[in-house]
Motif scaffolding. Sequence first.
Motif, PDB file in Angstrom:
ATOM      1  N   LEU A  48       0.818  -1.212   0.000  1.00  0.00           N
ATOM      2  CA  LEU A  48       0.000   0.000   0.000  1.00  0.00           C
ATOM      3  C   LEU A  48       0.853   1.264   0.000  1.00  0.00           C
ATOM      4  CD1 LEU A  48      -2.986   0.357  -0.183  1.00  0.00           C
ATOM      5  CD2 LEU A  48      -3.114   0.585   2.294  1.00  0.00           C
ATOM      6  N   GLY A  49       1.917   1.265   0.796  1.00  0.00           N
ATOM      7  CA  GLY A  49       2.793   2.435   0.870  1.00  0.00           C
ATOM      8  C   GLY A  49       3.462   2.724  -0.461  1.00  0.00           C
ATOM      9  N   HIS A  54       3.745   5.948  -5.562  1.00  0.00           N
ATOM     10  CA  HIS A  54       3.725   6.103  -7.016  1.00  0.00           C
ATOM     11  C   HIS A  54       2.439   6.767  -7.496  1.00  0.00           C
ATOM     12  CE1 HIS A  54       7.438   4.091  -8.109  1.00  0.00           C
ATOM     13  NE2 HIS A  54       7.205   3.252  -7.107  1.00  0.00           N
ATOM     14  N   ALA A  55       1.325   6.471  -6.812  1.00  0.00           N
ATOM     15  CA  ALA A  55       0.040   7.057  -7.213  1.00  0.00           C
ATOM     16  C   ALA A  55       0.062   8.572  -7.070  1.00  0.00           C
ATOM     17  CB  ALA A  55      -1.096   6.460  -6.388  1.00  0.00           C
ATOM     18  N   GLY A  56       0.838   9.065  -6.088  1.00  0.00           N
ATOM     19  CA  GLY A  56       0.925  10.514  -5.887  1.00  0.00           C
ATOM     20  C   GLY A  56       1.390  11.217  -7.156  1.00  0.00           C
ATOM     21  N   ALA A  57       2.439  10.664  -7.775  1.00  0.00           N
ATOM     22  CA  ALA A  57       2.968  11.271  -9.004  1.00  0.00           C
ATOM     23  C   ALA A  57       1.936  11.221 -10.124  1.00  0.00           C
ATOM     24  CB  ALA A  57       4.243  10.544  -9.424  1.00  0.00           C
ATOM     25  N   THR A  58       1.274  10.048 -10.248  1.00  0.00           N
ATOM     26  CA  THR A  58       0.283   9.897 -11.321  1.00  0.00           C
ATOM     27  C   THR A  58      -0.896  10.849 -11.108  1.00  0.00           C
ATOM     28  OG1 THR A  58       0.910   7.576 -11.390  1.00  0.00           O
ATOM     29  CG2 THR A  58      -1.067   8.195 -12.596  1.00  0.00           C
ATOM     30  N   ALA A  59      -1.374  10.907  -9.865  1.00  0.00           N
ATOM     31  CA  ALA A  59      -2.516  11.774  -9.573  1.00  0.00           C
ATOM     32  C   ALA A  59      -2.169  13.231  -9.865  1.00  0.00           C
ATOM     33  CB  ALA A  59      -2.946  11.609  -8.112  1.00  0.00           C
ATOM     34  N   ALA A  60      -0.928  13.631  -9.540  1.00  0.00           N
ATOM     35  CA  ALA A  60      -0.513  15.010  -9.810  1.00  0.00           C
ATOM     36  C   ALA A  60      -0.521  15.287 -11.309  1.00  0.00           C
ATOM     37  CB  ALA A  60       0.880  15.262  -9.233  1.00  0.00           C
ATOM     38  N   LEU A 222      -5.410  -1.717 -10.118  1.00  0.00           N
ATOM     39  CA  LEU A 222      -6.499  -1.503  -9.161  1.00  0.00           C
ATOM     40  C   LEU A 222      -6.394  -0.115  -8.537  1.00  0.00           C
ATOM     41  CD1 LEU A 222      -8.899  -2.725  -7.661  1.00  0.00           C
ATOM     42  CD2 LEU A 222      -7.305  -3.636  -5.965  1.00  0.00           C
ATOM     43  N   PHE A 223      -5.172   0.261  -8.134  1.00  0.00           N
ATOM     44  CA  PHE A 223      -4.978   1.577  -7.514  1.00  0.00           C
ATOM     45  C   PHE A 223      -5.293   2.688  -8.513  1.00  0.00           C
ATOM     46  CE2 PHE A 223      -3.195   3.008  -3.423  1.00  0.00           C
ATOM     47  CZ  PHE A 223      -3.340   4.367  -3.607  1.00  0.00           C
ATOM     48  N   LEU A 224      -4.882   2.504  -9.748  1.00  0.00           N
ATOM     49  CA  LEU A 224      -5.151   3.486 -10.799  1.00  0.00           C
ATOM     50  C   LEU A 224      -6.656   3.653 -10.997  1.00  0.00           C
ATOM     51  CD1 LEU A 224      -3.502   5.238 -12.756  1.00  0.00           C
ATOM     52  CD2 LEU A 224      -3.761   3.447 -14.467  1.00  0.00           C
ATOM     53  N   ALA A 225      -7.366   2.513 -10.958  1.00  0.00           N
ATOM     54  CA  ALA A 225      -8.820   2.576 -11.104  1.00  0.00           C
ATOM     55  C   ALA A 225      -9.438   3.376  -9.964  1.00  0.00           C
ATOM     56  CB  ALA A 225      -9.399   1.165 -11.149  1.00  0.00           C
ATOM     57  N   LEU A 226      -8.863   3.189  -8.747  1.00  0.00           N
ATOM     58  CA  LEU A 226      -9.394   3.935  -7.599  1.00  0.00           C
ATOM     59  C   LEU A 226      -9.152   5.435  -7.764  1.00  0.00           C
ATOM     60  CD1 LEU A 226      -8.469   1.603  -4.594  1.00  0.00           C
ATOM     61  CD2 LEU A 226     -10.683   1.938  -5.710  1.00  0.00           C
ATOM     62  N   VAL A 227      -7.952   5.788  -8.275  1.00  0.00           N
ATOM     63  CA  VAL A 227      -7.652   7.207  -8.530  1.00  0.00           C
ATOM     64  C   VAL A 227      -8.659   7.772  -9.535  1.00  0.00           C
ATOM     65  CG1 VAL A 227      -5.978   8.800  -9.554  1.00  0.00           C
ATOM     66  CG2 VAL A 227      -5.196   7.007  -7.991  1.00  0.00           C
ATOM     67  N   ALA A 228      -8.897   7.034 -10.622  1.00  0.00           N
ATOM     68  CA  ALA A 228      -9.831   7.496 -11.652  1.00  0.00           C
ATOM     69  C   ALA A 228     -11.234   7.639 -11.089  1.00  0.00           C
ATOM     70  CB  ALA A 228      -9.829   6.525 -12.831  1.00  0.00           C
ATOM     71  N   LEU A 229     -11.604   6.659 -10.251  1.00  0.00           N
ATOM     72  CA  LEU A 229     -12.947   6.666  -9.672  1.00  0.00           C
ATOM     73  C   LEU A 229     -13.141   7.860  -8.748  1.00  0.00           C
ATOM     74  CD1 LEU A 229     -14.975   4.502 -10.360  1.00  0.00           C
ATOM     75  CD2 LEU A 229     -14.604   3.490  -8.107  1.00  0.00           C
ATOM     76  N   SER A 230     -12.112   8.185  -7.934  1.00  0.00           N
ATOM     77  CA  SER A 230     -12.274   9.330  -7.030  1.00  0.00           C
ATOM     78  C   SER A 230     -12.332  10.636  -7.816  1.00  0.00           C
ATOM     79  CB  SER A 230     -11.175   9.397  -5.966  1.00  0.00           C
ATOM     80  OG  SER A 230     -10.200   8.447  -6.167  1.00  0.00           O
ATOM     81  N   LEU A 231     -11.571  10.705  -8.910  1.00  0.00           N
ATOM     82  CA  LEU A 231     -11.619  11.900  -9.748  1.00  0.00           C
ATOM     83  C   LEU A 231     -13.021  12.073 -10.335  1.00  0.00           C
ATOM     84  CD1 LEU A 231     -10.010  14.193 -11.086  1.00  0.00           C
ATOM     85  CD2 LEU A 231      -9.506  12.644 -12.960  1.00  0.00           C
TER      86      LEU A 231
END
Lengths: 252, 247
Positions: A48-49, A54-60, A222-231
Amino acid sequence: MTLRGVLLPIAVVALVLGIWEGAVRWGGVPAYLLPTPSRIAMTFWDHLGLLAHHAGATAAAIALGLLAATGAGLALAAAMAASPTFERAAAPFLVGSQMLPVFAVAPLLVVWLGYGLLPKALVAALVAFFPIAIGARDGLRQASGETKDLLRSMGASRRQTFVNLLFPASLPAVFSSLKVAATLCVVGATIGEWVGARRGLGFLMLEANARLRVDLVFASILFLALVALSLFGALRIIERRLLHWRDGGTRG
Amino acid sequence: MQALKADGLAKRFVTSRATIDVLARVSLDVAMGEWVTLLGPSGCGKTTLLRILAGVLPPDEGTVSCSGNAPLGRVAFLPQLDTLLPWRTALDNALLPAEIDRRPREPARRAARELFAAFGLAGAESLYPAQLSGGMRQRVEVARTFLAQRDVLLLDEPLGALDPITRAALQGELRALWAATRPAVVLVTHDVEEALLLSDRVLLLSPRPAKVLEETHCSATSGRRRDAPEIVAERARMLAKLTGGGS
C-alpha cells in the motif's frame, strides 16, 4: 440509491471474482500469468505504501493535465463563441490536433521536457483538451434564440450576455465533456509514464511486468482505477453543486 | 406624447427555397400609457413585428423609434417562448433587468418582493423555474417585464400556453398590474376576446404579409366583463373579419 441498486452490482462483482478465483485455483492457471483476486488483494495491502507513493505522481499529472486542458479548452471555446472569424480560423487546427496521435508524440515530449511531471501532465492535457473544447463550444451554443433576444432587448453588453446567459447555459455540456476528459487524462498520464519516468503507477506497472510480478501489475491497475474513480466522483459532486437547479423537485 | 413609433416596416425572409414576405409596410404609433393589441391569424408575422419593435431584428425597410431613440435597452420585451433562466430562482430571474441596468441591488430586490406579493408569487421567490407550474412561470416572466421599469412593454402571447381558467384569471391581473404604473403596452395575441378585454386599441392584421387591416378603439369595451353584449358582438364581427379573408 435503493438497497437493490446497491446490492445488485456488488453481487455481480462477487460472482465474477468468485469464478476468477475458482478458475485460477483449480483450473491450473499458473499464478505468474494470472494471479487470483485474493492474491492481488494481499499484494495490494502489503504494498500500500509503495502504491500510494507512485500514485501521488500519477494523480498530480492527471490533475495538472485536466486543469490545463480545462483552462485551455474553455478559453478556446469562449474565443470561438466571441468571434466567428476566429472559429473559422481555429476549427481546422482543433480537429487536426485530434488526427495527431498524441501517444506517438509522448517520446518526443520526454526528449524535450525530461523525466519529470511535465511531460506526463502534457500528454494528459493533450488528450483531454479536445473533448473539453468541443463540449464547451457546443455548450456555448445552447442558449435559445429567445433568451438571447431577451438579453439584447435589455441592452445587455457582450460581457453581461456571456456571464448571465451563455456561460451558465454551457455548464451541463461542459461537465459531460469533463467527465469524458477525466478518464482520458488517466490513460494519458499512464502512457506518459510508460514512455519515461522514475515514479508513477505507469512506471511501477512496467517495472513489475518486467519482473513477472503480475500480481503487482494488477495491484497497480487496481490503484489506478481507484484514482480514476475518485476523480470521477469529485467531478460529479462539483457538478451536482453547480447544477442543482436541474433536478426539478415538485412540478405541479 | 408618443412612446413608440414604427414607420413603414417591411421584412422579407429569403431562404434557398423560397422568399417569404412577412411584413408589408406596417406603421403604428403607441402613445404613452396606451395599450395597443396586435391581433392576427397564426403565422401572420406578429412575432416578427414585435421582434423588430424590440430592436432585436432589423427591418428591411422602415424605422422604429422609442421617444426618438433606437428601441434596444429602452423597451421591456417578453418573447413568446419560455425565457426564464433555469439556473436562477424566480426572484433572481425577475431581477435580471435591474442587474443588466446596474441598478442598486437592495431597492430592486425590495420592489421585486413587493411585486411578487401583489402578483400571486408570494412564496415562489426562491424556487427554480423547474419547480414552478406553467402558470407560475408565466407570472414570473410578466413580473420580470414590469420590473424592467421601461416606458414600453412588448408582450408576445404572454398567456399563450395556459389553460383557459388560469388565462382568464391572469388577464384581469395583468390589466390591474398595468393600471398601477401605466406603461405603454404592445400585446400580440390571436385571442380576440383577450384583445377586446385588455386594450385601448386593437390593430387587426392581415394574413402574411402582415399589414394593418383595421383599427378599433375599444375604450368602450376594455375592462369589461367577457359576457358584456358589446364584447360578444365585437368579438363575432372581428372573428368574421379574421376568418373571412378580410373583405
